[in-house]
Write an enzyme that holds these catalytic residues in place. Structure first.
Site, mmCIF file in Angstrom:
data_model
loop_
_atom_site.group_PDB
_atom_site.id
_atom_site.type_symbol
_atom_site.label_atom_id
_atom_site.label_comp_id
_atom_site.label_asym_id
_atom_site.label_seq_id
_atom_site.Cartn_x
_atom_site.Cartn_y
_atom_site.Cartn_z
ATOM 1 N N GLY A 239 -3.308 35.405 -23.349
ATOM 2 C CA GLY A 239 -2.455 36.418 -23.956
ATOM 3 C C GLY A 239 -2.373 36.433 -25.460
ATOM 4 O O GLY A 239 -1.793 37.358 -26.045
ATOM 5 N N GLU A 273 -5.494 29.854 -20.739
ATOM 6 C CA GLU A 273 -6.466 30.804 -20.181
ATOM 7 C C GLU A 273 -6.749 31.936 -21.163
ATOM 8 O O GLU A 273 -6.533 33.109 -20.851
ATOM 9 C CB GLU A 273 -5.907 31.411 -18.878
ATOM 10 C CG GLU A 273 -5.499 30.409 -17.808
ATOM 11 C CD GLU A 273 -4.722 31.046 -16.652
ATOM 12 O OE1 GLU A 273 -4.330 32.231 -16.752
ATOM 13 O OE2 GLU A 273 -4.501 30.353 -15.643
ATOM 14 N N PRO A 274 -7.231 31.632 -22.365
ATOM 15 C CA PRO A 274 -7.439 32.705 -23.330
ATOM 16 C C PRO A 274 -8.675 33.541 -22.990
ATOM 17 O O PRO A 274 -9.678 33.013 -22.524
ATOM 18 C CB PRO A 274 -7.665 31.953 -24.650
ATOM 19 C CG PRO A 274 -8.212 30.628 -24.247
ATOM 20 C CD PRO A 274 -7.638 30.308 -22.888
ATOM 21 N N GLY A 275 -8.594 34.835 -23.198
ATOM 22 C CA GLY A 275 -9.737 35.729 -23.014
ATOM 23 C C GLY A 275 -10.015 36.465 -24.308
ATOM 24 O O GLY A 275 -10.909 36.125 -25.078
ATOM 25 N N ARG A 276 -9.142 37.448 -24.584
ATOM 26 C CA ARG A 276 -9.288 38.281 -25.776
ATOM 27 C C ARG A 276 -9.432 37.466 -27.061
ATOM 28 O O ARG A 276 -10.244 37.785 -27.922
ATOM 29 C CB ARG A 276 -8.044 39.187 -25.891
ATOM 30 C CG ARG A 276 -8.122 40.244 -26.980
ATOM 31 C CD ARG A 276 -6.746 40.897 -27.202
ATOM 32 N NE ARG A 276 -6.125 41.315 -25.959
ATOM 33 C CZ ARG A 276 -6.270 42.523 -25.406
ATOM 34 N NH1 ARG A 276 -6.997 43.431 -25.994
ATOM 35 N NH2 ARG A 276 -5.669 42.816 -24.259
ATOM 36 N N TYR A 316 -5.019 52.670 -23.431
ATOM 37 C CA TYR A 316 -3.848 52.053 -24.072
ATOM 38 C C TYR A 316 -3.521 52.682 -25.422
ATOM 39 O O TYR A 316 -2.668 52.170 -26.146
ATOM 40 C CB TYR A 316 -4.096 50.561 -24.339
ATOM 41 C CG TYR A 316 -4.662 49.744 -23.213
ATOM 42 C CD1 TYR A 316 -3.966 49.599 -22.006
ATOM 43 C CD2 TYR A 316 -5.866 49.063 -23.355
ATOM 44 C CE1 TYR A 316 -4.487 48.818 -20.989
ATOM 45 C CE2 TYR A 316 -6.392 48.273 -22.340
ATOM 46 C CZ TYR A 316 -5.690 48.156 -21.156
ATOM 47 O OH TYR A 316 -6.203 47.369 -20.163
ATOM 48 N N CYS A 343 -16.305 64.793 -20.590
ATOM 49 C CA CYS A 343 -15.490 65.994 -20.412
ATOM 50 C C CYS A 343 -14.031 65.638 -20.141
ATOM 51 O O CYS A 343 -13.525 65.856 -19.036
ATOM 52 C CB CYS A 343 -16.070 66.832 -19.288
ATOM 53 S SG CYS A 343 -17.829 67.086 -19.527
ATOM 54 N N GLU A 344 -13.386 65.033 -21.110
ATOM 55 C CA GLU A 344 -11.955 64.689 -21.034
ATOM 56 C C GLU A 344 -11.426 64.745 -22.466
ATOM 57 O O GLU A 344 -12.072 64.213 -23.375
ATOM 58 C CB GLU A 344 -11.740 63.236 -20.574
ATOM 59 C CG GLU A 344 -12.303 62.863 -19.243
ATOM 60 C CD GLU A 344 -11.309 63.039 -18.102
ATOM 61 O OE1 GLU A 344 -10.102 63.244 -18.371
ATOM 62 O OE2 GLU A 344 -11.755 62.975 -16.947
ATOM 63 N N TYR A 371 -12.584 43.234 -23.074
ATOM 64 C CA TYR A 371 -12.166 44.433 -22.333
ATOM 65 C C TYR A 371 -12.935 45.670 -22.808
ATOM 66 O O TYR A 371 -12.408 46.770 -22.849
ATOM 67 C CB TYR A 371 -10.645 44.623 -22.409
ATOM 68 C CG TYR A 371 -9.916 43.373 -21.974
ATOM 69 C CD1 TYR A 371 -9.909 42.991 -20.634
ATOM 70 C CD2 TYR A 371 -9.304 42.521 -22.900
ATOM 71 C CE1 TYR A 371 -9.301 41.819 -20.227
ATOM 72 C CE2 TYR A 371 -8.692 41.341 -22.500
ATOM 73 C CZ TYR A 371 -8.688 40.996 -21.168
ATOM 74 O OH TYR A 371 -8.091 39.830 -20.770
HETATM 75 C C1 LIG Z 1 -6.080 38.616 -18.193
HETATM 76 C C2 LIG Z 1 -5.600 37.260 -17.933
HETATM 77 C C3 LIG Z 1 -5.789 36.251 -18.884
HETATM 78 C C4 LIG Z 1 -6.402 36.503 -20.246
HETATM 79 O O1 LIG Z 1 -5.611 37.297 -21.051
HETATM 80 P P1 LIG Z 1 -5.994 37.509 -22.597
HETATM 81 O O2 LIG Z 1 -4.924 38.369 -23.108
HETATM 82 O O3 LIG Z 1 -7.334 38.176 -22.615
HETATM 83 O O4 LIG Z 1 -6.029 36.170 -23.237
HETATM 84 C C5 LIG Z 1 -5.377 34.969 -18.562
HETATM 85 N N1 LIG Z 1 -4.789 34.690 -17.367
HETATM 86 C C6 LIG Z 1 -4.591 35.646 -16.431
HETATM 87 C C7 LIG Z 1 -3.952 35.281 -15.152
HETATM 88 C C8 LIG Z 1 -4.986 36.957 -16.679
HETATM 89 O O5 LIG Z 1 -4.751 37.884 -15.756
#
Ligand SMILES: *Cc1c(COP(=O)(O)O)cnc(C)c1O
Length: 414
Positions: A239, A273-276, A316, A343-344, A371
């Site tokens: 997050g 659990e970092p993604g972004r 978003y 076409c949107e 994403y």
């Molecule tokens: C999407 C998600 C993440 C990653 O979120 P980011 O905002 O990209 O860091 C981590 N844990 C869970 C359970 C998620 O659904």
């Protein structure tokens, strides 16, 4: 320091000119910097220092196996939300023992496969899921490692579609019910309780929501300890936000320091659990201006990328920096809406952008590493873009552009 910078008026990805990438691989395509991915990972990792921790990269942010491979080599774990993502991790050389499985709707076949692979744990999100997992594990003569995902009811102060830690959201077990469900789980024959976790949302730009959530988890950990339920790990989810425009989110180091200063000397492994925050600013979407359509009311720059390639602005209303690959100092700047061919009316990438453009110019859409491709689709029967991973002077075609025949290859005439 960005890995996407101008050299002599031309935008580069690390040591490679984006003009050259467009010539070789065509547009639209995603271009990623391996160096950004590695340095973001290492910043999180080293901030934990000697503390027991595991970084589980959230695969859904960008699931290209070359990116997963880069992270696996650094020792990363992975947060998955489907069997498809688990297969990607395995293909990329990831260690299943470092995989945590999140998501509100895990199917039986997914549970079975994940148990066979000996994943680190299931982040269980409801009582029903717990019962099903216990049954599946029983049939296999195994004990399923479980961490309950608790919903701490904190406001992440982010876009409502990506806030997940409020009590009205579909995610996690209500804070009030967690104790009872943990007691229940402790008595299940084929469940082995290993942890507790939460994930409160995405693109969060201050530490307070993370700190509030973690305090709530620790309170619960203390209460459960009284009941004889103890854990090996606490998972605070992902997050952490990134800079798209002028947000100033905490750095990975500030974030990790805030977390470890709350956990202090407790004997718990910390999972994040970092993604972004790992891949978001490691990617751009490279696209070409097809038309400049100057109307009496507005100027449109029609590009060859669209909402099917990058849906974040449409979904978003999010803002992405847009820059010319070649700095056109001789052309007067005008205000454009940068739109795709779909076409949107919602098919836009940026509005009211001041750019000096001619038809045929290349644009880079920034902060598209997370994403972006992973949310792309074939809407309007558009093949999905190529993905290119740059590492210094090396250019790797991490995913080929989809072919037109791929579009209906799986379809059958009656
Ligand atoms: C999407 C998600 C993440 C990653 O979120 P980011 O905002 O990209 O860091 C981590 N844990 C869970 C359970 C998620 O659904």
């Amino acid at each position: 320091m960005s890995d996407f910078i101008y050299k002599d008026g031309q935008l580069f990805a690390e040591d490679v000119s984006l003009l050259e990438i467009a010539e070789q691989y065509n547009t639209p395509c995603y271009v990623y910097s391996n160096n950004t991915i590695q340095s973001r990972y290492l910043e999180f990792d080293s901030a934990f220092a000697s503390r027991q921790h595991l970084l589980c990269y959230a695969v859904k942010a960008n699931s290209n196996i070359s990116i997963l491979n880069t992270l696996a080599r650094l020792g990363s774990g992975f947060d998955i939300v489907s069997i498809g993502e688990l297969l990607r991790v395995l293909e990329a050389g990831g260690d299943p023992m470092k995989v945590v499985f999140s998501g509100v709707g895990k199917r039986e076949d997914e549970m079975k496969f994940a148990l066979e692979q000996n994943i680190k744990c299931f982040n269980v999100e409801s009582e029903s899921e717990l019962l099903k997992l216990n049954r599946v594990a029983e049939n296999m003569g195994m004990a399923a490692p479980v961490s309950l995902r608790v919903n701490p009811d904190v406001d992440a102060k982010t876009h409502p579609y990506i806030a997940t830690g409020l009590k009205e959201n579909k995610f996690g077990i209500a804070f009030e019910s967690a104790k009872v469900i943990y007691e229940q789980a402790a008595n299940m024959s084929n469940i082995s309780l290993t942890g507790i976790g939460c994930h409160i949302g995405s693109q969060i730009s201050s530490l307070t929501p993370f700190q509030d959530a973690l305090h709530r988890l620790l309170d619960l950990i203390d209460e459960l300890k009284q009941l004889g339920i103890e854990f090996q790990h606490v998972d605070i989810g992902g997050g952490l936000g990134i800079t798209y425009q002028n947000e100033i989110p905490p750095t990975p180091t500030e974030y990790v320091n805030a977390v470890t200063s709350i956990i202090q000397k407790r004997d718990l492994e910390v999972i994040i659990e970092p993604g972004r925050s790992i891949v978001g600013n490691a990617g751009i979407l490279l696209t070409k201006v097809e038309y400049l359509n100057i109307t009496p009311f507005r100027n449109f720059a029609v590009i060859d990328a669209a909402m099917n390639d990058l849906i974040r602005p449409s979904l978003y209303n999010s803002w992405h920096e847009i820059k010319c690959v070649k700095q056109n100092s001789n052309i007067k700047e005008s205000i454009y809406d940068v739109v795709g061919p779909i076409c949107e009316t919602g098919d836009f990438i940026g509005k009211n952008r001041s750019l000096s453009l001619s038809e045929g110019d290349l644009l880079a859409i920034f902060s598209a590493g997370a994403y972006g491709f992973s949310m792309s689709s074939n809407y309007n029967s558009r093949p999905r873009a190529a993905e290119i991973l740059v590492d210094g002077v090396k250019v790797h075609e991490a995913r080929k552009r989809e072919k037109l025949e791929d579009l209906f290859g799986g379809e059958l005439l009656p």
